[in-house]
Structure formats: C-alpha cells, structure tokens
Design a protein around this motif. Sequence first.
Motif, PDB file in Angstrom:
ATOM      1  N   ILE A  13      -1.405  14.724  -5.480  1.00 42.97           N
ATOM      2  CA  ILE A  13      -1.657  13.293  -5.613  1.00 42.97           C
ATOM      3  C   ILE A  13      -0.657  12.545  -5.178  1.00 42.97           C
ATOM      4  CG2 ILE A  13      -2.169  11.588  -7.664  1.00 42.97           C
ATOM      5  CD1 ILE A  13      -3.206  13.905  -9.307  1.00 42.97           C
ATOM      6  N   LEU A  14       0.464  12.599  -5.436  1.00 45.67           N
ATOM      7  CA  LEU A  14       1.669  11.812  -4.659  1.00 45.67           C
ATOM      8  C   LEU A  14       1.428  11.950  -3.191  1.00 45.67           C
ATOM      9  CD1 LEU A  14       4.275  10.416  -4.899  1.00 45.67           C
ATOM     10  CD2 LEU A  14       5.284  12.394  -5.014  1.00 45.67           C
ATOM     11  N   ALA A  15       1.149  13.087  -2.465  1.00 45.28           N
ATOM     12  CA  ALA A  15       1.096  12.991  -1.207  1.00 45.28           C
ATOM     13  C   ALA A  15      -0.244  12.228  -0.810  1.00 45.28           C
ATOM     14  CB  ALA A  15       0.693  14.666  -0.593  1.00 45.28           C
ATOM     15  N   LEU A  16      -1.547  12.273  -1.120  1.00 47.41           N
ATOM     16  CA  LEU A  16      -2.568  11.187  -1.107  1.00 47.41           C
ATOM     17  C   LEU A  16      -2.098   9.818  -1.146  1.00 47.41           C
ATOM     18  CD1 LEU A  16      -5.469  13.301  -2.539  1.00 47.41           C
ATOM     19  CD2 LEU A  16      -4.962  12.955  -0.014  1.00 47.41           C
ATOM     20  N   ALA A  17      -1.302   9.531  -2.112  1.00 50.76           N
ATOM     21  CA  ALA A  17      -0.932   8.095  -2.447  1.00 50.76           C
ATOM     22  C   ALA A  17       0.045   7.792  -1.252  1.00 50.76           C
ATOM     23  CB  ALA A  17      -0.229   7.845  -3.832  1.00 50.76           C
ATOM     24  N   THR A  18       0.848   8.581  -0.854  1.00 48.50           N
ATOM     25  CA  THR A  18       1.980   8.423   0.091  1.00 48.50           C
ATOM     26  C   THR A  18       1.088   8.051   1.420  1.00 48.50           C
ATOM     27  OG1 THR A  18       3.518   9.472  -1.064  1.00 48.50           O
ATOM     28  CG2 THR A  18       3.668   9.390   1.291  1.00 48.50           C
ATOM     29  N   ALA A  19       0.310   8.970   1.753  1.00 51.89           N
ATOM     30  CA  ALA A  19      -0.541   8.641   3.126  1.00 51.89           C
ATOM     31  C   ALA A  19      -0.965   7.515   3.072  1.00 51.89           C
ATOM     32  CB  ALA A  19      -1.389   9.873   3.297  1.00 51.89           C
ATOM     33  N   MET A  20      -1.708   7.086   1.935  1.00 50.32           N
ATOM     34  CA  MET A  20      -2.575   5.632   1.891  1.00 50.32           C
ATOM     35  C   MET A  20      -1.426   4.477   1.819  1.00 50.32           C
ATOM     36  SD  MET A  20      -5.229   4.605  -0.920  1.00 50.32           S
ATOM     37  CE  MET A  20      -4.036   4.389  -2.278  1.00 50.32           C
ATOM     38  N   VAL A  21      -0.408   4.472   1.217  1.00 49.08           N
ATOM     39  CA  VAL A  21       0.623   3.575   0.969  1.00 49.08           C
ATOM     40  C   VAL A  21       1.471   3.170   2.204  1.00 49.08           C
ATOM     41  CG1 VAL A  21       2.369   2.732  -0.402  1.00 49.08           C
ATOM     42  CG2 VAL A  21       0.597   3.801  -1.709  1.00 49.08           C
ATOM     43  N   LEU A  22       1.903   4.405   2.845  1.00 48.25           N
ATOM     44  CA  LEU A  22       2.765   4.233   4.075  1.00 48.25           C
ATOM     45  C   LEU A  22       2.593   3.246   4.953  1.00 48.25           C
ATOM     46  CD1 LEU A  22       4.590   7.085   5.502  1.00 48.25           C
ATOM     47  CD2 LEU A  22       3.438   5.652   6.972  1.00 48.25           C
ATOM     48  N   PRO A  23       1.149   3.076   5.441  1.00 51.13           N
ATOM     49  CA  PRO A  23       0.651   2.075   6.689  1.00 51.13           C
ATOM     50  C   PRO A  23       1.070   0.574   6.274  1.00 51.13           C
ATOM     51  CG  PRO A  23      -0.748   3.809   6.603  1.00 51.13           C
ATOM     52  CD  PRO A  23      -0.132   3.963   5.334  1.00 51.13           C
ATOM     53  N   VAL A  24       1.170   0.387   4.702  1.00 48.66           N
ATOM     54  CA  VAL A  24       1.086  -0.874   4.283  1.00 48.66           C
ATOM     55  C   VAL A  24       2.640  -1.203   4.070  1.00 48.66           C
ATOM     56  CG1 VAL A  24       0.405  -2.602   2.516  1.00 48.66           C
ATOM     57  CG2 VAL A  24      -1.067  -0.685   3.277  1.00 48.66           C
ATOM     58  N   VAL A  25       3.332  -0.713   3.507  1.00 49.47           N
ATOM     59  CA  VAL A  25       4.738  -0.736   3.170  1.00 49.47           C
ATOM     60  C   VAL A  25       5.640  -0.391   3.969  1.00 49.47           C
ATOM     61  CG1 VAL A  25       4.133  -1.612   0.741  1.00 49.47           C
ATOM     62  CG2 VAL A  25       4.818   0.661   1.385  1.00 49.47           C
ATOM     63  N   GLY A  26       5.279   0.989   4.741  1.00 48.70           N
ATOM     64  CA  GLY A  26       6.236   1.607   5.465  1.00 48.70           C
ATOM     65  C   GLY A  26       6.885   2.781   4.693  1.00 48.70           C
ATOM     66  N   ALA A  27       7.351   3.898   5.651  1.00 45.51           N
ATOM     67  CA  ALA A  27       7.744   5.080   4.991  1.00 45.51           C
ATOM     68  C   ALA A  27       9.100   4.771   4.266  1.00 45.51           C
ATOM     69  CB  ALA A  27       8.077   6.240   6.037  1.00 45.51           C
ATOM     70  N   LEU A  28      10.020   3.767   4.745  1.00 43.64           N
ATOM     71  CA  LEU A  28      10.973   3.874   3.988  1.00 43.64           C
ATOM     72  C   LEU A  28      11.046   2.765   2.724  1.00 43.64           C
ATOM     73  CD1 LEU A  28      13.452   2.561   7.044  1.00 43.64           C
ATOM     74  CD2 LEU A  28      13.212   4.765   6.114  1.00 43.64           C
ATOM     75  N   LEU A  29       9.716   2.195   2.367  1.00 46.19           N
ATOM     76  CA  LEU A  29       9.850   1.492   1.231  1.00 46.19           C
ATOM     77  C   LEU A  29       8.800   1.941   0.265  1.00 46.19           C
ATOM     78  CD1 LEU A  29      10.622  -1.890   3.067  1.00 46.19           C
ATOM     79  CD2 LEU A  29      12.014  -0.786   1.196  1.00 46.19           C
ATOM     80  N   VAL A  30       8.184   3.058   0.598  1.00 48.44           N
ATOM     81  CA  VAL A  30       7.190   3.417  -0.506  1.00 48.44           C
ATOM     82  C   VAL A  30       7.649   3.932  -1.748  1.00 48.44           C
ATOM     83  CG1 VAL A  30       5.378   5.203  -1.014  1.00 48.44           C
ATOM     84  CG2 VAL A  30       5.713   4.456   1.547  1.00 48.44           C
ATOM     85  N   PHE A  31       8.840   4.211  -1.456  1.00 45.78           N
ATOM     86  CA  PHE A  31       9.710   4.384  -2.831  1.00 45.78           C
ATOM     87  C   PHE A  31       9.627   3.399  -3.630  1.00 45.78           C
ATOM     88  CE2 PHE A  31      13.982   4.636  -4.820  1.00 45.78           C
ATOM     89  CZ  PHE A  31      13.853   5.871  -5.439  1.00 45.78           C
ATOM     90  N   SER A  32      10.207   2.354  -3.117  1.00 49.17           N
ATOM     91  CA  SER A  32      10.521   1.022  -3.934  1.00 49.17           C
ATOM     92  C   SER A  32       9.254   0.618  -4.769  1.00 49.17           C
ATOM     93  CB  SER A  32      11.165   0.119  -3.024  1.00 49.17           C
ATOM     94  OG  SER A  32      10.202  -0.322  -2.156  1.00 49.17           O
ATOM     95  N   LEU A  33       7.948   0.600  -3.796  1.00 48.37           N
ATOM     96  CA  LEU A  33       6.678   0.136  -4.514  1.00 48.37           C
ATOM     97  C   LEU A  33       6.415   1.198  -5.578  1.00 48.37           C
ATOM     98  CD1 LEU A  33       4.514  -1.786  -4.564  1.00 48.37           C
ATOM     99  CD2 LEU A  33       3.277  -0.414  -2.905  1.00 48.37           C
ATOM    100  N   MET A  34       6.594   2.378  -5.521  1.00 49.47           N
ATOM    101  CA  MET A  34       6.242   3.609  -6.579  1.00 49.47           C
ATOM    102  C   MET A  34       7.018   3.580  -7.837  1.00 49.47           C
ATOM    103  SD  MET A  34       4.390   6.597  -4.640  1.00 49.47           S
ATOM    104  CE  MET A  34       3.079   6.765  -3.853  1.00 49.47           C
TER     105      MET A  34
END
Length: 271
Positions: free
Chosen positions: A174-195
């Motif tokens: 689930i985390l991987a799917l959410a990551t793949a979806m969120v990454l293009p919006v906020v970027g790989a470096l900041l997915v952590f901050s949004l989650m």
Amino acid sequence: MFATFMVNTWLVATIVAVIAGLVGFFVVVRGASFAAHALPLGTFPGAAAASLLGVNPLAGLVVAAAAGVVGISWLGRRGRHEVATALCLVMLLGLGALFLSMTTEYSQAVYALLFGEVLGVSDSDLVSVAIISAACMLLIALLFRPLLLGSVSAELLEAQRVSSRHVEFAFLAILALATAMVLPVVGALLVFSLMVGPACAARSLSSRPGPAVFLSVVFSLLTVWAAIALSYVSDWPVGFFVGTIGALLYSLGWAWRRPRKQRPAVHAAVR
C-alpha cells in the motif's frame, strides 16, 4: 489559479492528499517513517528507466516500488528491518544513477521527480492516479483492523490467526502504491513530509483511530491545497511549500500535545 488548465491539477492533488493522509496515519502508528522516506527515493530509478525506454514514468514508478517492497520483505526476514530497507534503498539509487548516466535528455524530468511538478497533468495521468488511489483505498478498507492491530502488537495479530508477515507485506505494498502516485506531485524528496507531517499532527490531537484518520486526511488536503495556491502566486516549487507546511503542522501538533503530557506528571508530583 482556477483556470481550465488547472482543473486536473486540483483534482490530482486532492486525490493524492487523501491517499497520503490515509496511508500516513498507518506510517505514523506503525513507526514506519524510514520506509516512507526510503521507498520514494527507491522508486526514482523506475521513472528514470521508464524515461529511457520511452514509456509512462508512472509505470516505472510502480515497478520500482514493487521491487522495493519485495526486496525489503525478503531481506527483512533474514535480518533487521531497517537494515533491509537501507540496503534496498542503496541498490535502487545505484540503478537510478546508472539509468541517468545513459541519457542526456532527462534534466527537467529529474527536477520534477525530485521536487514535484503538479502542473500540466493530462487526462490519462489523472485516470491512472484515480485507479491507483482506488486500489489503495480498497486495500486499506479491507486491512484496516489488521494494520491497526499489528501496529500495537504482532503477537496480538498472530493470536487472531493472521500472519504478521503478510500484513507487513500488504502495508508495504500500500505504501509503495501511494508513493508511486504521490511522487510526481510533491517529489521524491518530500513525499515523506506529506505522509508524516499531517498524520503526526492528527495523532497529537486525537488518540482514537477514526478521528485521527479523518484529521490526517483534512490536514493533508489543507497542506496540498495551500501549497498549490502559494506556488501559483509565488512561482516557487510546490514541494517547498508542502515540506514547510508539513513541518509546521508537526511542530504545532507537538506544541499542543506537550502540555497535556506534562499535566499527569505534575498532578502525580503534587499528590
């Protein structure tokens, strides 16, 4: 800000925020912040490979995320979980460096994947994000109780005749799917901050799962919406505002919770 070309931007950002808020709650209660930080960086080579092959970057993100989940789960059975996560991250980043060295036409896409680029979302991208988000929400709804119980105690989960390893694998998926979806919006470096930021603030305000999940989604929505509006006005990256607001929410949640933690100790000392 609300022009026609921004409609898909607002839609995809809203979907991303809802999923980030839902998944972020379990990231916080399960203490999986390192995995939430490592998986987005680990999916980066998937997008690089997809760009090199001329296919949809989202497909590359999903494949790389799946590889990261399998690697973490497999290595985690033979050693410490955080060590397995770190090893998979290093391996995937090495692959990303290799793929990037094979092309000279990737600079703009690299910047977008690192720091986010929510403008110019196409209809096909919106459909892909909607499908992945629906899959994430379905999995969370089906596994809500096991995920929550497993975050408290793996022994309690095993007592219910549910495999803790299977639940852990499902959570990582689930985390991987959410990551793949969120990454293009906020970027790989900041997915952590949004989650993590909105979810931590929600946990500070409520210890009950239902209200905490609701607050996590609300805070995540407010973060993304405010970030898009501020980015549109200032022409600064969306990821910058997401990271800043996420850190601010975390700080406010900590400031709210700290006095309430101290009160029982003070009353005990008075007695």
